[in-house]
Motif scaffolding. Structure first.
Motif, PDB file in Angstrom:
ATOM      1  N   ARG A 261       0.841  -1.197   0.000  1.00  0.00           N
ATOM      2  CA  ARG A 261       0.000   0.000   0.000  1.00  0.00           C
ATOM      3  C   ARG A 261       0.876   1.246   0.000  1.00  0.00           C
ATOM      4  NH1 ARG A 261      -1.894   3.053   4.487  1.00  0.00           N
ATOM      5  NH2 ARG A 261      -1.481   1.352   5.951  1.00  0.00           N
ATOM      6  N   ASP A 262       0.506   2.211  -0.843  1.00  0.00           N
ATOM      7  CA  ASP A 262       1.218   3.491  -0.934  1.00  0.00           C
ATOM      8  C   ASP A 262       2.638   3.355  -1.488  1.00  0.00           C
ATOM      9  OD1 ASP A 262      -0.856   5.196  -0.042  1.00  0.00           O
ATOM     10  OD2 ASP A 262      -0.480   4.590   2.025  1.00  0.00           O
ATOM     11  N   PHE A 280      -7.621  -1.751 -11.012  1.00  0.00           N
ATOM     12  CA  PHE A 280      -7.674  -2.558  -9.790  1.00  0.00           C
ATOM     13  C   PHE A 280      -6.267  -2.947  -9.299  1.00  0.00           C
ATOM     14  CE2 PHE A 280     -12.298  -3.935 -10.677  1.00  0.00           C
ATOM     15  CZ  PHE A 280     -12.784  -3.010  -9.763  1.00  0.00           C
ATOM     16  N   LEU A 282      -4.094  -0.618  -8.942  1.00  0.00           N
ATOM     17  CA  LEU A 282      -3.690   0.615  -8.256  1.00  0.00           C
ATOM     18  C   LEU A 282      -4.625   0.957  -7.102  1.00  0.00           C
ATOM     19  CD1 LEU A 282      -3.008   2.835 -11.424  1.00  0.00           C
ATOM     20  CD2 LEU A 282      -1.299   1.707  -9.981  1.00  0.00           C
ATOM     21  N   ILE A 283      -5.947   0.952  -7.391  1.00  0.00           N
ATOM     22  CA  ILE A 283      -6.947   1.506  -6.478  1.00  0.00           C
ATOM     23  C   ILE A 283      -6.989   0.820  -5.109  1.00  0.00           C
ATOM     24  CG2 ILE A 283      -9.461   1.750  -6.183  1.00  0.00           C
ATOM     25  CD1 ILE A 283      -9.609   2.588  -9.135  1.00  0.00           C
ATOM     26  N   PRO A 284      -7.037  -0.529  -5.052  1.00  0.00           N
ATOM     27  CA  PRO A 284      -7.267  -1.141  -3.725  1.00  0.00           C
ATOM     28  C   PRO A 284      -6.064  -1.086  -2.778  1.00  0.00           C
ATOM     29  CG  PRO A 284      -7.925  -2.629  -5.517  1.00  0.00           C
ATOM     30  CD  PRO A 284      -7.089  -1.536  -6.111  1.00  0.00           C
ATOM     31  N   ARG A 285      -4.924  -0.544  -3.223  1.00  0.00           N
ATOM     32  CA  ARG A 285      -3.799  -0.369  -2.314  1.00  0.00           C
ATOM     33  C   ARG A 285      -3.186   1.040  -2.456  1.00  0.00           C
ATOM     34  NH1 ARG A 285      -5.834  -4.013  -0.357  1.00  0.00           N
ATOM     35  NH2 ARG A 285      -5.003  -6.052   0.217  1.00  0.00           N
ATOM     36  N   ARG A 286      -3.898   1.913  -3.124  1.00  0.00           N
ATOM     37  CA  ARG A 286      -3.425   3.288  -3.359  1.00  0.00           C
ATOM     38  C   ARG A 286      -1.982   3.275  -3.898  1.00  0.00           C
ATOM     39  NH1 ARG A 286      -4.942   7.196   1.434  1.00  0.00           N
ATOM     40  NH2 ARG A 286      -3.262   6.026   2.432  1.00  0.00           N
ATOM     41  N   ARG A 287      -1.716   2.311  -4.786  1.00  0.00           N
ATOM     42  CA  ARG A 287      -0.364   2.208  -5.348  1.00  0.00           C
ATOM     43  C   ARG A 287      -0.123   3.304  -6.385  1.00  0.00           C
ATOM     44  NH1 ARG A 287      -1.836  -3.567  -5.847  1.00  0.00           N
ATOM     45  NH2 ARG A 287      -0.838  -4.696  -4.138  1.00  0.00           N
ATOM     46  N   ARG A 288       1.141   3.557  -6.664  1.00  0.00           N
ATOM     47  CA  ARG A 288       1.522   4.596  -7.616  1.00  0.00           C
ATOM     48  C   ARG A 288       2.442   4.028  -8.688  1.00  0.00           C
ATOM     49  NH1 ARG A 288       2.801   8.852  -2.763  1.00  0.00           N
ATOM     50  NH2 ARG A 288       1.007   8.166  -1.571  1.00  0.00           N
ATOM     51  N   ILE A 289       2.348   4.601  -9.869  1.00  0.00           N
ATOM     52  CA  ILE A 289       3.324   4.353 -10.926  1.00  0.00           C
ATOM     53  C   ILE A 289       3.920   5.707 -11.257  1.00  0.00           C
ATOM     54  CG2 ILE A 289       3.695   3.512 -13.264  1.00  0.00           C
ATOM     55  CD1 ILE A 289       1.163   1.998 -13.114  1.00  0.00           C
TER      56      ILE A 289
END
Lengths: 348, 348
Positions: A261-262, A280, A282-289
Motif C-alpha cells: 500500500r502506498d 484494480f 492501483l486503487i485497492p492499495r493506493r499504489r503509484r506508478i
C-alpha cells in the motif's frame, strides 16, 4: 571545424557503418573533447533501427561518453585542457523553463538537445553522438570525471547510472526500504549497486533464474523469479519501491501486486507496446506508478562524485567499434554483463 | 433477526426485484438501523449486472446509506437510539492488519467485508446492502451524521463523497494547486465541490461541452473540453493533479499530457478494459499515476463533519425503489444530476 571519425546508421534497416564528418566550430562557451569511451545503450538500438518512429539519418548513436578536453572556447573556464569529462543524454537545453531553472534540465519544457537523433538549440542542426572520435559541446553540459576510476566503466554511468540513481534519490530510497529491481541488465545492475549503497534491502526480480548468482555478486539481498507463481504470491505487497528497467513487453499488473500500500513502481524502461494497467492494480492499495528519466546536470555530477567516492562503476565489456553490429545482436539476446563500451581508439 | 424488505438482483441478466430476508441477530457490538436513504452508485450497476466478474446472487446493492438507530447491542455505546448514522462501502474489516491499525480500513490486507456482494468476517455469510429497509452492523462501522443537512443528499457522501475527499486530503490538494476533475458525474461533482472548498483552482474536464454551465454553478473556475484538440494542446502540462472519475473507456495518455512535471493523475474510476499507459506519457515529465479507494472510518467521519460545517452535500434526485431499473438505464445514459437516491420509505 573538428574532423570526426564515427560509425553511423544510414537508414532504419541498415547495419552501422563508418561515417566521417566535421563537428561544429568551437564556440566561445564550448569544449572540444577527444572521446575515450562510449557506452552502448539499448535505446541506441531502438533509435538506430527506427523503432521509436522518430529517427533521422545518418545517425551517430551514443550518449554515455567519457573523454578528455582538447580545446576550449574563449569564455569557457569550467574545465582545463586535459581534464576528463563525461557527456550524457543531452548536450543543451532551453535554460529558461522552470525545469532548466530548477536544475532538472532533462525535463526541459522548451527545446532539449538530445546528444544524438536530436537538434541543437536552433532546432535544425542535427546532433550526433558518441560512437565517434570527437565531440564539441557547451562546457556546462560536460561533467567532471574523476581520474581514479576505470574510465571505460565510468561511461555507462552517464545514462544507465543516472537513470537509476536519480529516482532512488528523488524518492529518498534507503535504509528501511524494500527495493525491487526488475530486470538485471545495463540499468538494473546499476540499480542494484546504488540501492545497496544507499542502504535499502534489494531484491532482483527477473524471469531468468540463472541471474541469481550475479545478483548476489552485485550485492542484492534476495532474488525473485517473476514467473514462479508461488514465489510471486509469497512476495505480494512486499516492496516499498520497484524500479522497472525492462524494455521488453511484460505484465505490469503482476509487478504492481508485489508493491505494498502506498508504494511506487518507478518505470524507466520503455517496452515497444504501451502496457495495460488495470485500475484494480492501483486503487485497492493506493499504489503509484511514476516515470523517471535520466537526471539533471547537478544530479549527474553528484552521482559521478558519489561513484568516485564509493568506488562504484558499471560492469562492462570493452569492444572495438568494428564489433558494434554484433554487440547489438548480443544485447538483444541479453548476452552482455552488463554494458558494452566502445574503445574510441578503435575509431582512429 | 430483523425482517427486511429489499430489492435484489437475482442473476446477472435480470432486473432488480423485491426481496425479503432477515438481517442478522443484533450482536453485542451491533446497531440495528432503519434505513432512510440509499444512494445509487455506478458500481451498483457493474456488480448487479455481473460486469466485474465477481458477483454472487441474490444481491441487494447499495453502499451509500443514511439511517436511524433502532436498537443496539449490550456493549454498543457509540450511538444512541434515534441517532442518525451513515454506512459506506464496508461494514467490517480484519482490524489487525497494518492498514486497519492505521485507520485505513478500506485497504485492509486481511478480509474486508464490503457492504454488499461481499462476506462477513466469517468469509462465508453474504453481506447485503442498502436498497433495503433495515441493516445491522457493528457500531464502529456506522458513522455519525449531522441532522442539520438534507439527509437524502448526505447519502452519496458515503461513497462518491469520500472517494474524492480522501485523495484530495491525502495529496494535500489546496491553495495554489491546479486541480482537474475528469468527468462530471456522481464522483466528479463532489470532487469539484471539495476542490473548491479546499481552495484549489478547479477545472472540469469533460467530453460534453453542455456540462459547462453546471460546472460553473458547482463552483469550478474553468472548463476544458477533452476532445477539443486546440484547447487540450493549450492546457498541456497545466495541472498539478487530475482526478479521473471516468468509468468508461478513455485515452489516459491524452489526460496525462495535461499534467505538469511531477504532477499526479489520481484514478478513482474503473473502466471496463484496462487502459494502455504509454511509458512516454510518464517518463519525460516524471509524472505519476495513483489509485485511491474510498476512505477509512476516521477520514469518512472527518468528511461528514466537514460537510456539516461547510454545508456541502451531493446534488441528488430522490426516487422510489420501484424506479430503480429505470434509474440504472438513465445513469448509463448519463441522465442524472448527479446522484439518484432511493427513499427507503418506498420499500415499506
Amino acid at each position: 571545424m573538428l574532423p570526426t571519425k564515427a560509425y553511423a546508421a544510414y537508414s532504419a534497416g541498415d547495419l552501422l557503418k563508418p561515417f566521417e564528418f566535421s563537428r561544429r566550430t568551437l564556440g566561445e562557451n564550448d569544449v572540444a573533447v577527444e572521446i575515450l569511451y562510449c557506452g552502448v545503450c539499448h535505446s541506441d538500438i531502438h533509435q538506430a533501427r527506427g523503432e521509436w518512429g522518430n529517427s533521422t539519418f545518418p545517425m551517430v548513436p551514443g550518449h554515455e561518453i567519457v573523454g578528455r578536453v582538447l580545446a576550449r572556447g574563449a569564455r569557457a573556464g569550467r574545465h582545463a585542457i586535459g581534464d576528463l569529462v563525461g557527456i550524457g543524454c543531452f548536450v543543451d537545453s532551453c535554460r529558461s523553463c522552470s525545469s532548466c531553472q530548477e536544475g532538472e534540465e532533462q525535463y526541459c519544457q522548451g527545446h532539449i538537445s538530445f546528444t544524438y537523433n536530436g537538434t541543437e538549440q536552433d532546432q535544425r542542426t542535427p546532433t550526433q553522438g558518441g560512437y565517434s572520435s570527437h565531440i564539441v559541446v557547451d562546457e556546462r553540459y560536460a561533467l567532471k570525471v574523476s581520474p581514479t576510476l576505470n574510465l571505460s566503466a565510468v561511461a555507462p554511468l552517464l545514462c544507465a547510472g543516472i537513470t537509476t540513481y536519480s529516482p532512488l534519490r528523488h524518492w529518498k530510497v534507503g535504509k528501511g526500504d524494500r527495493l525491487g529491481i526488475l530486470g538485471l541488465g545495463g540499468l538494473g545492475h546499476m540499480g542494484v549497486k546504488f540501492g545497496v549503497a544507499f542502504g535499502a534491502e534489494v531484491t532482483v526480480i527477473s524471469t531468468s533464474p540463472k541471474k541469481k548468482a550475479d545478483a548476489e555478486r552485485l550485492g542484492a539481498h534476495d532474488f525473485l523469479v517473476l514467473n514462479d507463481d508461488e514465489a510471486v504470491s509469497k512476495a505480494a505487497e512486499k516492496f516499498d519501491y520497484i524500479i522497472d528497467t525492462v524494455s521488453a513487453e511484460h505484465d505490469m499488473n503482476r509487478v504492481l501486486n508485489l508493491i505494498r500500500r502506498d508504494g511506487t513502481l518507478i518505470v524507466v524502461g520503455v517496452p515497444p507496446k504501451a502496457p495495460e494497467i488495470h485500475p484494480f492494480s492501483l486503487i485497492p492499495r493506493r499504489r503509484r506508478i511514476a516515470g523517471s528519466m535520466i537526471g539533471g546536470l547537478r544530479e549527474t555530477q553528484e552521482m559521478l562524485d558519489y561513484c568516485a567516492e564509493h568506488d562504484i562503476v558499471s560492469d562492462v565489456e570493452v569492444i572495438s567499434i568494428a564489433d558494434i553490429n554484433t554487440a547489438y545482436e548480443r544485447m538483444i539476446r541479453g548476452d552482455v554483463r552488463y554494458r558494452f563500451v566502445i574503445d574510441a581508439k578503435t575509431l582512429k
